[in-house]
Design a protein around this motif. Structure first.
Motif, PDB file in Angstrom:
ATOM      1  N   UNK A  66       0.825  -1.215   0.000  1.00 43.62           N
ATOM      2  CA  UNK A  66       0.000   0.000   0.000  1.00 43.62           C
ATOM      3  C   UNK A  66       0.859   1.265   0.000  1.00 43.62           C
ATOM      4  N   UNK A  67       1.872   1.307   0.849  1.00 45.96           N
ATOM      5  CA  UNK A  67       2.730   2.487   0.904  1.00 45.96           C
ATOM      6  C   UNK A  67       3.498   2.678  -0.405  1.00 45.96           C
ATOM      7  N   UNK A  68       3.970   1.587  -0.991  1.00 45.81           N
ATOM      8  CA  UNK A  68       4.658   1.690  -2.283  1.00 45.81           C
ATOM      9  C   UNK A  68       3.721   2.235  -3.340  1.00 45.81           C
ATOM     10  N   UNK A  69       2.504   1.723  -3.364  1.00 50.17           N
ATOM     11  CA  UNK A  69       1.529   2.215  -4.345  1.00 50.17           C
ATOM     12  C   UNK A  69       1.207   3.681  -4.133  1.00 50.17           C
ATOM     13  N   UNK A  70       1.079   4.098  -2.881  1.00 53.65           N
ATOM     14  CA  UNK A  70       0.784   5.505  -2.611  1.00 53.65           C
ATOM     15  C   UNK A  70       1.967   6.399  -2.977  1.00 53.65           C
ATOM     16  N   UNK A  71       3.186   5.952  -2.712  1.00 52.35           N
ATOM     17  CA  UNK A  71       4.361   6.742  -3.099  1.00 52.35           C
ATOM     18  C   UNK A  71       4.462   6.893  -4.617  1.00 52.35           C
ATOM     19  N   UNK A  72       4.190   5.813  -5.320  1.00 51.58           N
ATOM     20  CA  UNK A  72       4.192   5.887  -6.795  1.00 51.58           C
ATOM     21  C   UNK A  72       3.096   6.829  -7.266  1.00 51.58           C
ATOM     22  N   UNK A  73       1.939   6.762  -6.633  1.00 49.21           N
ATOM     23  CA  UNK A  73       0.821   7.622  -7.010  1.00 49.21           C
ATOM     24  C   UNK A  73       1.137   9.093  -6.750  1.00 49.21           C
ATOM     25  N   UNK A  74       1.812   9.407  -5.655  1.00 44.62           N
ATOM     26  CA  UNK A  74       2.188  10.792  -5.340  1.00 44.62           C
ATOM     27  C   UNK A  74       3.126  11.329  -6.416  1.00 44.62           C
ATOM     28  N   UNK A  75       4.083  10.501  -6.849  1.00 41.12           N
ATOM     29  CA  UNK A  75       5.043  10.955  -7.853  1.00 41.12           C
ATOM     30  C   UNK A  75       4.416  11.098  -9.233  1.00 41.12           C
ATOM     31  N   UNK A  76       3.441  10.259  -9.557  1.00 45.13           N
ATOM     32  CA  UNK A  76       2.848  10.276 -10.894  1.00 45.13           C
ATOM     33  C   UNK A  76       1.749  11.324 -11.025  1.00 45.13           C
ATOM     34  N   UNK A  77       0.796  11.344 -10.071  1.00 43.98           N
ATOM     35  CA  UNK A  77      -0.342  12.263 -10.205  1.00 43.98           C
ATOM     36  C   UNK A  77      -0.828  12.652  -8.814  1.00 43.98           C
ATOM     37  N   UNK A  78      -0.505  13.867  -8.410  1.00 43.46           N
ATOM     38  CA  UNK A  78      -0.853  14.321  -7.071  1.00 43.46           C
ATOM     39  C   UNK A  78      -2.364  14.486  -6.903  1.00 43.46           C
ATOM     40  N   UNK A  79      -3.059  14.876  -7.983  1.00 41.59           N
ATOM     41  CA  UNK A  79      -4.525  15.035  -7.886  1.00 41.59           C
ATOM     42  C   UNK A  79      -5.208  13.692  -7.612  1.00 41.59           C
TER      43      UNK A  79
END
Length: 130
Positions: A85-98
Motif C-alpha cells: 500500500x505504501x509503495x503504491x501511494x508513493x508511486x501515485x504521489x510521484x505520478x499524479x498528485x490530484x
C-alpha cells in the motif's frame, strides 16, 4: 401473663411453618431412600479423569506455540500489505498528485462511513437486546 410451667400456644403462622418443615424433612428422607444410592453410584461412575500436570503443561505449551506461530504469520502479512500500500501511494504521489488526493479523500470518507455505520448498528443492536 404466663404462669410458671404454662406454655404459650403457638401462632397459626408458626405452626404452619413447623408443619412445612416436617413435610420437607419427610420428603428428603423419602428421596434419600428411593434415589440416594443410585444417584451416588451414578455420580461415582461419571467422575471425569483429572489430567496430570505434565499433560496440562504440554497442552498449554502447544497452545502457546500455535498462537505464537499465528501471530507471526499475521504480523508478516500486515507488513507485506502495508508495504504494498505504501509503495503504491508513493508511486501515485510521484505520478499524479490530484489522483493521490482523490484516493486519500475517498479512503477517509469510506472509513468515516464505516465507523458511523458500526456505531448505528451497535445502537440498534443494544436497543433490541434490552
Amino acid at each position: 401473663m404466663k404462669r410458671n410451667g404454662e406454655k404459650k400456644a403457638g401462632t397459626p403462622r408458626h405452626e404452619a411453618g413447623h408443619r412445612q418443615h416436617e413435610r420437607l424433612e419427610e420428603e428428603e428422607e423419602l428421596f434419600q431412600r428411593l434415589l440416594g444410592q443410585p444417584l451416588q453410584q451414578w455420580d461415582e461412575a461419571i467422575k471425569p479423569d483429572v489430567p496430570s500436570i505434565q499433560a496440562l503443561t504440554q497442552l498449554t505449551q502447544q497452545h502457546r506455540s500455535d498462537m505464537r506461530r499465528k501471530l507471526w504469520r499475521d504480523l508478516v502479512l500486515l507488513w507485506i500489505v502495508s508495504g504494498v500500500l505504501l509503495s503504491g501511494l508513493l508511486i501515485l504521489v510521484q505520478e499524479d498528485i490530484r489522483l493521490f488526493v482523490i484516493v486519500q479523500v475517498t479512503v477517509f470518507a469510506a472509513a468515516l462511513l464505516f465507523l458511523v455505520g458500526e456505531r448505528v448498528h451497535r445502537e440498534v443492536r443494544r436497543k433490541w437486546t434490552n
